[in-house]
Scaffold this motif. Structure first.
Motif: not given
Ligand SMILES: [Mg+2]
Length: 234
Positions: A12, A14-16, A182, A187
Motif C-alpha cells: 500500500d 498512503d500512510d504505509t 495500514n 489492505d
Molecule cells: Mg493506506
C-alpha cells in the motif's frame, strides 16, 4: 522470519509509504475554520463532510478530486442553512484548503526508502493503492521510490475481487504473496479473504473509515514499523 524464498509483496502507499491522512485532516481543519467563521458549530462539520465524501466516493472513487467536491457540497449545504448560495470567493477558499492534496510531493515515512531498497533485492515488489491514478502515479514518481516496484496498480476499490483480479493479472502465487498496509478494511481483511498473506503496519494516522477488526488468520502478521519488514522477509 518466514522461509527463505522469494516472496511477492503488494505494498500500500498512503500512510504505509508516505503521509496521507494527516493532509486530509489538515484540509478538514482548514474547512472547519471557514465554517466556524460562517457561524457554524465545528462539531457539525465532520459528519457532514463524511456524508458528502461517501457520496463522491461512490461516484468517482477515493482521492483529492472527490474530497474537494465533498467540501464544496458541504459548504453549499451550510450556506443554504443561511438561506443563500455560496459566493465564488468562498468556494475558492474551500478549494484552497485541499490544494496540498494535489501535490506530487510526498513525505516518506521513516526508513521507507532504505527498507524498499533492501526488500527489492530479494523479493518482487508491487505498489497497490487506492485513489485517482493520475495523482497516485504522480506521487510515486515524486517519491523517488518507483524504481523499487515491478508494477504499480491504482485500484478504485480494494476488495476481495480486486485482489483476486490482481492474482490472475500478475500470475501471483498466493502462498508467497503478501499484502502490506495500514488499513484493516482495504489492505488486510480482503487480502486474507482472497487467500493471500497480510502484514498489518498500523499508522498513527489512518482514515477512520478504514478501521475494522482484523480477521484472525495464520497468514496475518502485525508489525510496528515498516523497517521490520526486513527481518520478516529476510
Ligand atoms: Mg493506506
Amino acid at each position: 522470519m518466514l522461509p527463505n524464498q522469494r516472496h511477492t509483496l503488494l505494498i500500500d502507499a498512503d500512510d504505509t509509504l508516505w503521509e496521507n491522512d494527516r493532509h486530509y485532516r489538515a484540509s478538514t481543519v482548514c474547512f472547519a475554520d471557514l465554517a466556524q467563521a460562517l457561524g457554524v458549530d465545528r462539531q457539525r462539520v465532520q459528519p457532514l463532510v463524511d456524508h458528502y465524501e461517501q457520496v463522491h466516493i461512490n461516484i468517482g472513487g477515493f482521492g483529492p478530486t472527490s474530497f474537494t467536491a465533498a467540501l464544496l457540497d458541504t459548504w453549499q449545504h451550510l450556506t443554504h442553512e443561511f438561506g443563500r448560495e455560496p459566493t465564488d470567493a468562498e468556494l475558492d477558499r474551500v478549494r484552497a484548503c485541499t490544494g496540498r492534496l494535489f501535490s506530487p510531493q510526498v513525505e516518506l515515512l521513516p526508513l521507507v526508502a532504505a527498507t524498499l531498497d533492501h526488500l527489492a533485492s530479494r523479493h518482487a515488489l508491487v505498489m497497490v493503492t487506492k485513489g485517482e491514478p493520475e495523482f497516485q502515479l504522480a506521487k510515486l514518481q515524486g517519491s523517488g521510490l518507483a524504481g523499487y516496484f515491478e508494477h504499480a496498480r491504482v485500484l478504485a476499490h480494494k476488495d476481495v475481487a480486486a485482489y483476486q483480479t490482481l492474482v490472475t493479472d500478475l500470475a501471483l502465487e498466493p502462498a508467497v504473496t503478501w499484502m502490506v498496509g495500514n488499513s484493516p478494511r482495504s489492505d488486510i481483511n480482503p487480502a486474507l479473504r482472497a487467500g493471500l498473506g497480510a502484514v498489518y503496519i498500523p499508522s498513527n494516522h489512518t482514515w477512520h473509515q478504514e478501521l475494522e477488526p482484523l480477521l484472525p488468520s495464520p497468514r496475518l502478521r502485525v508489525l510496528n514499523r515498516f523497517a521490520q519488514l526486513i527481518d520478516l522477509f529476510a
